[in-house]
Write an enzyme that holds these catalytic residues in place. Structure first.
Site, PDB file in Angstrom:
ATOM      1  N   HIS A 157       0.816  -1.223   0.000  1.00  0.00           N
ATOM      2  CA  HIS A 157       0.000   0.000   0.000  1.00  0.00           C
ATOM      3  C   HIS A 157       0.840   1.260   0.000  1.00  0.00           C
ATOM      4  CE1 HIS A 157      -4.084  -1.750   0.788  1.00  0.00           C
ATOM      5  NE2 HIS A 157      -3.312  -2.792   1.006  1.00  0.00           N
ATOM      6  N   ASP A 194       3.512   9.348  -0.762  1.00  0.00           N
ATOM      7  CA  ASP A 194       2.326   8.567  -0.386  1.00  0.00           C
ATOM      8  C   ASP A 194       2.106   7.481  -1.435  1.00  0.00           C
ATOM      9  OD1 ASP A 194       0.033   7.922   1.091  1.00  0.00           O
ATOM     10  OD2 ASP A 194      -0.589  10.012   1.248  1.00  0.00           O
TER      11      ASP A 194
HETATM   12  C1  GDG Z   1      -2.204   3.667   3.216  1.00  0.00           C
HETATM   13  C2  GDG Z   1      -1.156   4.341   2.310  1.00  0.00           C
HETATM   14  C3  GDG Z   1      -2.820   4.320   0.443  1.00  0.00           C
HETATM   15  C4  GDG Z   1      -8.834   9.676   7.728  1.00  0.00           C
HETATM   16  N1  GDG Z   1      -9.237  10.313   8.840  1.00  0.00           N
HETATM   17  C5  GDG Z   1     -10.388   9.752   9.206  1.00  0.00           C
HETATM   18  C6  GDG Z   1     -10.690   8.744   8.296  1.00  0.00           C
HETATM   19  N2  GDG Z   1      -9.722   8.724   7.395  1.00  0.00           N
HETATM   20  C7  GDG Z   1      -9.707   7.824   6.232  1.00  0.00           C
HETATM   21  C8  GDG Z   1      -9.705   8.590   4.929  1.00  0.00           C
HETATM   22  C9  GDG Z   1      -9.116   7.565   3.982  1.00  0.00           C
HETATM   23  C10 GDG Z   1      -8.156   6.810   4.893  1.00  0.00           C
HETATM   24  O1  GDG Z   1      -8.532   7.052   6.233  1.00  0.00           O
HETATM   25  C11 GDG Z   1      -6.729   7.292   4.736  1.00  0.00           C
HETATM   26  O2  GDG Z   1      -6.234   6.716   3.569  1.00  0.00           O
HETATM   27  P1  GDG Z   1      -4.979   7.293   2.787  1.00  0.00           P
HETATM   28  O3  GDG Z   1      -4.911   6.589   1.494  1.00  0.00           O
HETATM   29  O4  GDG Z   1      -5.159   8.763   2.607  1.00  0.00           O
HETATM   30  O5  GDG Z   1      -3.700   7.078   3.700  1.00  0.00           O
HETATM   31  P2  GDG Z   1      -3.086   5.894   4.674  1.00  0.00           P
HETATM   32  O6  GDG Z   1      -3.887   5.679   5.876  1.00  0.00           O
HETATM   33  O7  GDG Z   1      -1.675   6.314   4.911  1.00  0.00           O
HETATM   34  O8  GDG Z   1      -3.142   4.562   3.795  1.00  0.00           O
HETATM   35  C12 GDG Z   1      -1.838   5.178   1.242  1.00  0.00           C
HETATM   36  C13 GDG Z   1      -3.733   3.546   1.368  1.00  0.00           C
HETATM   37  O9  GDG Z   1      -3.002   2.811   2.354  1.00  0.00           O
HETATM   38  C14 GDG Z   1      -4.621   2.575   0.599  1.00  0.00           C
HETATM   39  O10 GDG Z   1      -3.866   1.702  -0.182  1.00  0.00           O
HETATM   40  O11 GDG Z   1      -3.597   5.164  -0.373  1.00  0.00           O
HETATM   41  O12 GDG Z   1      -0.886   5.727   0.364  1.00  0.00           O
HETATM   42  O13 GDG Z   1      -0.259   5.147   3.080  1.00  0.00           O
HETATM   43  O14 GDG Z   1     -10.077   6.685   3.505  1.00  0.00           O
HETATM   44  O15 GDG Z   1     -11.000   9.002   4.595  1.00  0.00           O
HETATM   45  N3  GDG Z   1     -11.789   7.981   8.364  1.00  0.00           N
HETATM   46  C15 GDG Z   1     -12.646   8.226   9.399  1.00  0.00           C
HETATM   47  N4  GDG Z   1     -12.412   9.203  10.332  1.00  0.00           N
HETATM   48  C16 GDG Z   1     -11.312   9.991  10.265  1.00  0.00           C
HETATM   49  O16 GDG Z   1     -11.142  10.898  11.088  1.00  0.00           O
HETATM   50  N5  GDG Z   1     -13.750   7.491   9.491  1.00  0.00           N
END
Ligand code: GDG
Length: 498
Positions: free
Chosen positions: A155, A363
């Site tokens: 990821h 990222d």
């Molecule tokens: C890893 C990789 C890759 C955030 N704050 C809250 C919340 N979130 C949710 C967001 C989004 C998810 O969490 C974060 O996903 P990201 O992709 O932005 O980043 P990582 O957590 O670092 O994820 C990344 C991912 O895996 C998938 O393969 O894209 O590059 O680092 O969905 O909306 N959700 C809730 N409350 C929050 O306060 N419910």
């Protein structure tokens, strides 16, 4: 039909409506709910001594979880996974440290999880392993005789070879990764870095159809960019506009513009630079003072890893300093909220704002960028300002792409986004929605699992051919592309593999 067994470090049985921050959990759960199957991994609990797995069924998904001892947690999770691999894979070798004991713990936990999973496996199960905590997981399963198809999806970014080589056991780790049948990355660039490591190191070679022959195994490698379900998000964003946090923010904002950012509190997300670029906007374009606020939602994660404590302190300091410099009696420039929100509420907050400000320093993909676009009102959409170092930048050309190390460029992009004409906003949004629909979460899952099934079908045919050849003591020509250990008699020796 064979069962799908998903393995990830942390199993997150997310009940509807319960907040969960983390892209892996969101992506995996959505994918698994559709196919049904088993999700195996750590429960999140620290236990005194390892006990057997616990089972919980919700709908068509069975959650199988195990506890970790304090030592396992410190060495495998807090240590090698999050203080060595995470920073290095995000190009922060300055924050990375290496400890042999922690690495030994990482291997030990992988072996122990593999042993526990083996007892649950049926012969035709397909195993899909996720993320950097589990790089040696297939090698550990193969070691104890598991022959099921095993795929791996990373990821986070995969670093260029020079960066990877700063992790002392790099060769052992990459060799172990070659025990998977399919290894998937978020972007072509990540996949290329993996292939470069193999080829330049003389460990094997890659053919045009995506097959890699390395360390006496053959596997498929490829880019499988993770997606979202844009239409479901659009619907949620519209339906949740009357929830308390959304109405409260709408009232507090009144005529002001909103710039919205949501990230786990992590140094890879570029939060400090983001705040400073916003400061720059206010300083260089004073007409925006009092007219625009930045709302940063940043739920804390890994708060017992030291570097995460430091980023939190730095960020609080920066928010305080910038607010102290510009705030007025009735206006706070940065609203910094260190907490989680319900997922659908977040989507409604995205819809309320005029700019999505997503500027990680590095990222894998970044789902927030995709969610921001999907949440917008197509008639009056906000503008996405997106870092070129997020995997999502490959897929969202309609965003204003910025270099997060260039504060002036970021400030300019914010100014441009805040005053972009409606026609241009609509055109960019429509373009990006087309991309998001064409590459949604089901495409990601089906492309990966389709390849895993294909590769493993060829592999079992090849295995049968080897057995027949062994029985008849005749050397049959074997298909080149199959992931199976050949017996020494017909072993293929790569010219690169000295
Ligand atoms: C890893 C990789 C890759 C955030 N704050 C809250 C919340 N979130 C949710 C967001 C989004 C998810 O969490 C974060 O996903 P990201 O992709 O932005 O980043 P990582 O957590 O670092 O994820 C990344 C991912 O895996 C998938 O393969 O894209 O590059 O680092 O969905 O909306 N959700 C809730 N409350 C929050 O306060 N419910």
């Amino acid at each position: 039909m064979s069962r799908l067994i998903v393995v990830s470090n942390r199993v997150a049985p997310v009940q509807e409506g319960r907040p969960a921050a983390g892209g892996l959990a969101i992506g995996v759960l959505d994918a698994l709910k559709e196919t049904g199957g088993v999700w195996f991994g750590w429960s999140g609990e620290i236990v005194n001594q390892s006990e057997g797995p616990a089972f919980e069924r919700q709908g068509n998904v069975t959650y199988v979880t195990v506890g970790l001892t304090r030592r396992d947690y410190d060495q495998y999770y807090r240590g090698f996974s999050n203080a060595t691999l995470w920073p290095t894979f995000h190009y922060r070798t300055d924050l990375s440290h290496y400890d042999r004991q922690e690495y030994a713990g990482y291997l030990r936990v992988n072996a122990s999880l593999a042993k526990q999973l083996k007892t649950l496996l049926a012969p035709d199960d397909i195993v899909w392993v996720h993320d950097y905590h589990l790089l040696p997981f297939a090698a550990a399963l193969r070691e104890i005789g598991v022959t099921n198809p095993i795929g791996f999806f990373l990821h986070i970014p995969f670093p260029v070879p020079e960066m990877l080589r700063t992790v002392p056991p790099h060769e052992e780790l990459i060799k172990a990764m070659c025990s998977f049948d399919v290894v998937g990355f978020q972007t072509h660039a990540d996949c290329q870095s993996f292939v470069d490591y193999i080829e330049r190191g003389g460990f094997g070679m890659h053919s045009d159809d995506g097959m890699l022959h390395a360390f006496d195994r053959m596997l498929k490698v490829g880019a499988y960019p993770i997606g979202i379900y844009p239409d479901a998000i659009a619907k949620a964003a519209e339906q949740y506009t009357d929830r308390k946090p959304v109405t409260a923010l709408r009232e507090a904002t009144r005529e002001r513009r909103l710039i919205m950012s949501v990230d786990r509190l992590d140094y890879s997300k570029g939060l400090v630079e983001r705040f400073q670029a916003f400061e720059r906007l206010l300083a260089d374009s004073p007409q925006w003072q009092g007219k625009v606020s930045l709302v940063q939602i940043a739920p804390p994660t890994r708060s017992d890893v030291q570097t995460y404590q430091r980023i939190r302190q730095t960020l609080e300091g920066e928010a305080g300093r910038i607010n102290g410099r510009f705030a007025q009696m009735d206006w706070t420039p940065i609203q910094y909220l260190n907490r989680k929100y319900e997922r659908n509420v977040l989507m409604a907050l995205f819809r309320l704002s005029q700019v999505g400000y997503v500027t990680p320093l590095r990222d894998g993909m970044n789902l927030v960028a995709k969610e921001y676009v999907a949440s917008q009102d197509p008639q009056d959409p906000g503008v996405l300002v997106l870092s070129q170092f997020a995997g999502a930048a490959e897929q969202l050309p309609g965003a204003l792409i910025v270099n997060p190390f260039d504060l002036v460029q970021m400030a300019d992009a914010l100014a441009r986004a805040l005053s972009m004409p409606l026609d241009e906003r609509r055109a960019r949004h429509a373009d990006m929605m087309t991309q998001l629909r064409a590459n949604d979460l089901s495409i990601w899952r089906d492309a990966f699992l389709g390849d895993l099934r294909r590769v493993s079908t060829v592999a079992s045919a090849a295995r049968r051919a080897v057995e027949l050849a062994e029985m008849s003591r005749v050397d049959v020509p074997l298909p080149f592309h199959y992931p199976v250990e050949r017996p020494a008699r017909v072993a293929y020796r790569s010219e690169y593999h000295k």
